[in-house]
Design a protein around this motif. Structure first.
Motif, mmCIF file in Angstrom:
data_model
loop_
_atom_site.group_PDB
_atom_site.id
_atom_site.type_symbol
_atom_site.label_atom_id
_atom_site.label_comp_id
_atom_site.label_asym_id
_atom_site.label_seq_id
_atom_site.Cartn_x
_atom_site.Cartn_y
_atom_site.Cartn_z
ATOM 1 N N MET A 80 0.839 -1.200 0.000
ATOM 2 C CA MET A 80 0.000 0.000 0.000
ATOM 3 C C MET A 80 0.885 1.265 0.000
ATOM 4 N N LYS A 81 0.426 2.267 -0.709
ATOM 5 C CA LYS A 81 1.177 3.519 -0.751
ATOM 6 C C LYS A 81 1.259 4.129 0.649
ATOM 7 N N LYS A 82 2.468 4.530 1.031
ATOM 8 C CA LYS A 82 2.622 5.141 2.349
ATOM 9 C C LYS A 82 2.476 6.657 2.240
ATOM 10 N N TRP A 83 2.124 7.284 3.325
ATOM 11 C CA TRP A 83 2.106 8.754 3.282
ATOM 12 C C TRP A 83 2.772 9.364 4.518
ATOM 13 N N TYR A 84 3.443 10.449 4.242
ATOM 14 C CA TYR A 84 4.188 11.197 5.256
ATOM 15 C C TYR A 84 3.704 12.643 5.198
ATOM 16 N N ALA A 85 4.075 13.452 6.169
ATOM 17 C CA ALA A 85 3.538 14.818 6.200
ATOM 18 C C ALA A 85 4.467 15.753 6.958
ATOM 19 N N VAL A 86 4.180 17.035 6.825
ATOM 20 C CA VAL A 86 4.770 18.034 7.729
ATOM 21 C C VAL A 86 3.609 18.874 8.232
ATOM 22 N N ILE A 87 3.563 19.103 9.552
ATOM 23 C CA ILE A 87 2.501 19.935 10.103
ATOM 24 C C ILE A 87 3.100 21.214 10.681
ATOM 25 N N GLY A 88 2.394 22.315 10.484
ATOM 26 C CA GLY A 88 2.868 23.601 10.992
ATOM 27 C C GLY A 88 1.834 24.683 10.735
ATOM 28 N N ASP A 89 2.142 25.867 11.227
ATOM 29 C CA ASP A 89 1.224 27.008 11.049
ATOM 30 C C ASP A 89 2.057 28.288 11.052
ATOM 31 N N ILE A 103 2.938 15.198 2.361
ATOM 32 C CA ILE A 103 2.061 16.360 2.164
ATOM 33 C C ILE A 103 2.159 17.389 3.297
ATOM 34 N N PRO A 104 2.087 18.679 2.912
ATOM 35 C CA PRO A 104 2.051 19.718 3.943
ATOM 36 C C PRO A 104 0.633 19.823 4.521
ATOM 37 N N VAL A 105 0.525 19.852 5.836
ATOM 38 C CA VAL A 105 -0.799 19.964 6.462
ATOM 39 C C VAL A 105 -0.795 21.194 7.378
ATOM 40 N N HIS A 106 -1.719 22.090 7.099
ATOM 41 C CA HIS A 106 -1.838 23.291 7.935
ATOM 42 C C HIS A 106 -2.613 22.939 9.203
ATOM 43 N N VAL A 107 -1.927 23.005 10.333
ATOM 44 C CA VAL A 107 -2.561 22.659 11.615
ATOM 45 C C VAL A 107 -2.409 23.850 12.555
ATOM 46 N N GLU A 108 -3.532 24.391 13.008
ATOM 47 C CA GLU A 108 -3.479 25.495 13.977
ATOM 48 C C GLU A 108 -3.298 24.905 15.374
ATOM 49 N N PRO A 109 -2.754 25.705 16.301
ATOM 50 C CA PRO A 109 -2.482 25.167 17.639
ATOM 51 C C PRO A 109 -3.679 24.453 18.271
ATOM 52 N N LYS A 110 -4.867 25.019 18.098
ATOM 53 C CA LYS A 110 -6.018 24.385 18.756
ATOM 54 C C LYS A 110 -6.411 23.039 18.122
ATOM 55 N N LEU A 159 -2.817 15.007 15.530
ATOM 56 C CA LEU A 159 -1.942 13.875 15.841
ATOM 57 C C LEU A 159 -2.749 12.583 15.950
ATOM 58 N N HIS A 160 -3.942 12.687 16.513
ATOM 59 C CA HIS A 160 -4.818 11.519 16.613
ATOM 60 C C HIS A 160 -5.177 11.031 15.209
ATOM 61 N N SER A 161 -5.450 11.979 14.321
ATOM 62 C CA SER A 161 -5.809 11.627 12.945
ATOM 63 C C SER A 161 -4.668 10.927 12.221
ATOM 64 N N MET A 162 -3.449 11.323 12.535
ATOM 65 C CA MET A 162 -2.290 10.674 11.907
ATOM 66 C C MET A 162 -2.354 9.171 12.164
ATOM 67 N N LYS A 163 -2.686 8.807 13.406
ATOM 68 C CA LYS A 163 -2.777 7.382 13.755
ATOM 69 C C LYS A 163 -3.946 6.730 13.013
#
Ligand code: ATR
Length: 268
Positions: A1-10, A35-42, A48-52
């Motif tokens: 299966m294709k794997k996916w990685y990310a960077v999170i920041g704001d 993939i870049p994922v825009h994640v706000e502090p709140k 992180l839960h979604s990553m799992k």
């Protein structure tokens, strides 16, 4: 299966990590995307839960989440504990383990230059970045480290932790010619035409490194070069911290020299 990685920041749109990791995945024939994922502090805890839940295999964490993510992870490597900041996460079997590859990334970059591990090395700054770098230098066998900082107490505290010495900025300024290697870890030069200390007494044979990579040449590096020093900007650290993360995820050590050229062209 294709794997996916990310960077999170704001914010995240400026990040060069997707370009770098996608390039390496393709080069090594790995079926994965980053993939870049825009994640706000709140939203951090949910993210992180979604990553799992969504089967992520690993991700990078950038500003402003490097510290806030710590209590949300299942496990923390020594490098992240020392820096009290996480920039790389390995996700496996529903568990997230945090690392910090910035310090070792810097050391790898520095070691591509002719530096003497027993020569006198000066670290300018005593914040989070200086901390990770100083510990990594010490682990790598640099035996003669001196820390200087605007707030001397912080330099003293850091120096004590790595069993080295601290000097005040004015003393560093007047003794600059004694240092074979000088490492600039503060944010001075990022947005303004300023130096973290005066370079009047800088000798011509030193290796001078700055962890800033955008701009490619800070006023500190420009002046050091004009005084005949060999200068190293933060692109090498950026690429090497990414390469160490890539290795943790895939077991493959990617090419860093070619990537440094590509990133330099992009920023130039
Ligand atoms: P980082 O995680 O990027 O290292 P930090 O922990 O806030 O950020 O540390 C910033 C470092 O840059 C510190 O060493 C800081 O000096 P102080 O401890 O005296 O605050 C240094 N710094 C920031 N702005 C500076 C300035 N204008 N002149 C000199 N040093 C500066």
């Amino acid at each position: 299966m294709k794997k996916w990685y990310a960077v999170i920041g704001d914010p995240i749109s400026h990040s060069l990590s997707p370009f770098m990791h996608d390039y390496w995945f393709e080069k090594h024939g790995i079926d994965a995307s980053y993939i870049p994922v825009h994640v706000e502090p709140k939203q951090l805890e949910q993210a992180l839960h979604s990553m799992k839940l969504l089967g992520n295999s690993g991700f990078n964490i950038t500003l402003p989440h490097k510290q806030a993510a710590i209590p949300l992870l299942n496990e923390l490597d020594e490098t992240a504990r020392i820096m009290n900041a996480v920039n790389t996460v390995v996700a496996k079997n529903g568990r997230l383990k945090g690392f910090n590859t910035d310090g070792d990334g810097f050391v790898r970059s520095l070691l591509s230059y002719p530096v003497d591990k027993d020569g006198a090395l000066l670290v300018i700054g005593a914040g989070g970045a200086a901390r990770g770098i100083s510990f990594a230098l010490s682990r790598a066998g640099f035996s003669n480290i001196t820390i200087t900082n605007r707030t001397f107490r912080r330099a003293q505290e850091l120096a004590e932790e790595i069993d080295s010495k601290a000097i005040v900025l004015t003393e560093a300024e007047s003794n600059l010619s004694e240092f074979n290697t000088i490492v600039q870890t503060t944010s001075v030069g990022l947005t303004e035409e300023a130096l973290p200390l005066s370079l009047t007494h800088l000798g011509s044979g030193s290796v001078v490194a700055d962890i800033i990579y955008n701009p490619l040449e800070t006023p500190f590096l420009k002046e050091s070069k004009a005084r005949g020093c060999l200068v190293l900007n933060g692109v090498g650290m950026f690429v090497n911290q990414g390469a160490i993360a890539f290795e943790k995820w895939t077991g493959i050590r990617p090419d860093t020299e070619g990537m440094i050229k590509l990133i330099t062209e992009k920023l130039g």
